[in-house]
Motif scaffolding. Structure first.
Motif, mmCIF file in Angstrom:
data_model
loop_
_atom_site.group_PDB
_atom_site.id
_atom_site.type_symbol
_atom_site.label_atom_id
_atom_site.label_comp_id
_atom_site.label_asym_id
_atom_site.label_seq_id
_atom_site.Cartn_x
_atom_site.Cartn_y
_atom_site.Cartn_z
ATOM 1 N N GLU A 228 5.664 3.041 10.334
ATOM 2 C CA GLU A 228 6.512 3.576 9.282
ATOM 3 C C GLU A 228 5.731 3.656 7.980
ATOM 4 O OE1 GLU A 228 9.967 1.117 9.001
ATOM 5 O OE2 GLU A 228 10.565 1.416 11.095
ATOM 6 N N GLY A 229 5.871 4.770 7.280
ATOM 7 C CA GLY A 229 5.266 4.911 5.952
ATOM 8 C C GLY A 229 3.778 5.149 5.953
ATOM 9 N N HIS B 167 1.937 6.808 3.085
ATOM 10 C CA HIS B 167 1.690 6.122 1.813
ATOM 11 C C HIS B 167 0.237 5.688 1.661
ATOM 12 C CE1 HIS B 167 5.820 6.255 0.767
ATOM 13 N NE2 HIS B 167 6.229 5.353 1.642
ATOM 14 N N VAL C 218 -1.661 -0.723 -1.502
ATOM 15 C CA VAL C 218 -0.629 -0.312 -0.549
ATOM 16 C C VAL C 218 -0.131 -1.557 0.172
ATOM 17 C CG1 VAL C 218 -0.082 1.093 1.469
ATOM 18 C CG2 VAL C 218 -1.734 1.925 -0.227
ATOM 19 N N CYS D 203 1.654 -3.735 3.025
ATOM 20 C CA CYS D 203 1.816 -3.502 4.459
ATOM 21 C C CYS D 203 2.496 -4.711 5.089
ATOM 22 C CB CYS D 203 0.468 -3.258 5.122
ATOM 23 S SG CYS D 203 0.533 -3.130 6.925
ATOM 24 N N ARG E 223 4.625 -1.423 8.935
ATOM 25 C CA ARG E 223 5.330 -0.690 7.876
ATOM 26 C C ARG E 223 4.503 -0.692 6.591
ATOM 27 N NH1 ARG E 223 10.814 -3.196 7.703
ATOM 28 N NH2 ARG E 223 11.174 -1.850 9.519
ATOM 29 N N GLY F 225 4.217 0.480 2.541
ATOM 30 C CA GLY F 225 5.053 0.805 1.395
ATOM 31 C C GLY F 225 4.351 1.745 0.423
ATOM 32 N N ARG F 226 5.082 2.155 -0.586
ATOM 33 C CA ARG F 226 4.516 3.041 -1.604
ATOM 34 C C ARG F 226 3.388 2.327 -2.352
ATOM 35 N NH1 ARG F 226 7.574 7.509 -2.637
ATOM 36 N NH2 ARG F 226 9.683 7.537 -1.742
ATOM 37 N N LEU G 261 9.260 -5.364 2.585
ATOM 38 C CA LEU G 261 8.970 -4.579 3.786
ATOM 39 C C LEU G 261 9.148 -5.388 5.061
ATOM 40 C CD1 LEU G 261 5.712 -2.768 2.585
ATOM 41 C CD2 LEU G 261 7.932 -1.687 2.942
#
Length: 240
Positions: free
Chosen positions: A24-25, A28, A147, A149, A173, A175-176, A207
């Motif tokens: 996911e993501g 980013h 970033v 994670c 996952r 994230g921004r 996250l």
């Protein structure tokens, strides 16, 4: 060469087949340029699973013990980490932190991805522990985004002490990216470094959904080991 051989031919396909990680993501993670990927650390498997899903090469600062282990297992582990281009970091002594920072900045200066676990060691109980400020120093000195994670499920798949992982659902996952340009030139301010590190750890916690412990994992491990006391040969430990 060995890094790409592992990722695309030897290890990567096997890991994706066994764990079938849900990603996911991934968008980013910057497609180019220097950046830090800061994640939680739950399992030895983290070293392999995260790089296997990234489109870019990532270099981790790995503890020096992975390069100096005894016996056949130690030599194989050292061969793997050296061939994959990972960087050994001696965590003992007062200059250990500065050595890690120098090595990390070298990776970022080349415009590459740097992977780091701010907790400094694997979580022994699945909780998220306080981050060390080295990640903040590197982010501010290099002027790069961080970033966050989250590795989810790797603790259950291969907790500390388990040699072979078990099949368990895994989520990776991202994230921004976190931008800390507002703190440019303030990498010597202790309060700023703590604030940046805590912001990174909060993002990782959001996250991962882990319980957060506002203490360093290494300290908690040492206290718990001391509380158990030495174990005499042939005498089982008492259960509390």
């Amino acid at each position: 060469m060995f890094y790409h051989l592992l990722k695309y031919v030897l290890l990567g396909p096997l890991l994706r087949l066994v764990f079938r990680p849900r990603i996911e993501g991934l968008a980013h993670v910057p497609a180019s340029g220097a950046a830090i990927v800061a994640g939680n650390h739950l399992s030895f498997a983290d070293h392999f699973l995260m790089p296997s899903v990234l489109r870019r090469r990532i270099t981790f600062l790995a503890k020096a013990e992975y390069f100096t282990g005894p016996g056949v297992k130690g030599r194989l582990t050292a061969f793997f980490f050296r061939s994959a281009g990972q960087i050994p970091v001696d965590r003992s002594g007062k200059d250990a932190g500065q050595a890690a920072i120098r090595e990390g900045l070298g990776v970022l200066d080349r415009g590459e991805l740097l992977g780091i676990y701010p907790e400094g060691t694997r979580s022994h109980d699945g909780r998220l522990y306080k981050g060390k400020v080295g990640v903040a120093v590197m982010a501010l000195r290099a002027g790069v985004p961080v970033v966050p994670c989250a590795m989810i499920g790797t603790f259950e798949a291969q907790p500390p002490g388990r040699v072979l992982p078990r099949v368990h659902p895994v989520v990776i996952r991202f994230g921004r990216p976190l931008d800390f340009s507002r703190y440019a030139g303030m990498e010597r301010e202790k309060a700023v470094l703590r604030a940046v590190t805590d912001e990174i750890m909060y993002a990782v916690m959001s996250l991962s959904g882990q319980e957060y412990v506002d203490r360093y994992a290494a300290e908690v491990k040492a206290e718990e080991a001391a509380a158990k006391g030495p174990r005499l040969p042939g005498v089982p430990r008492r259960r509390s």
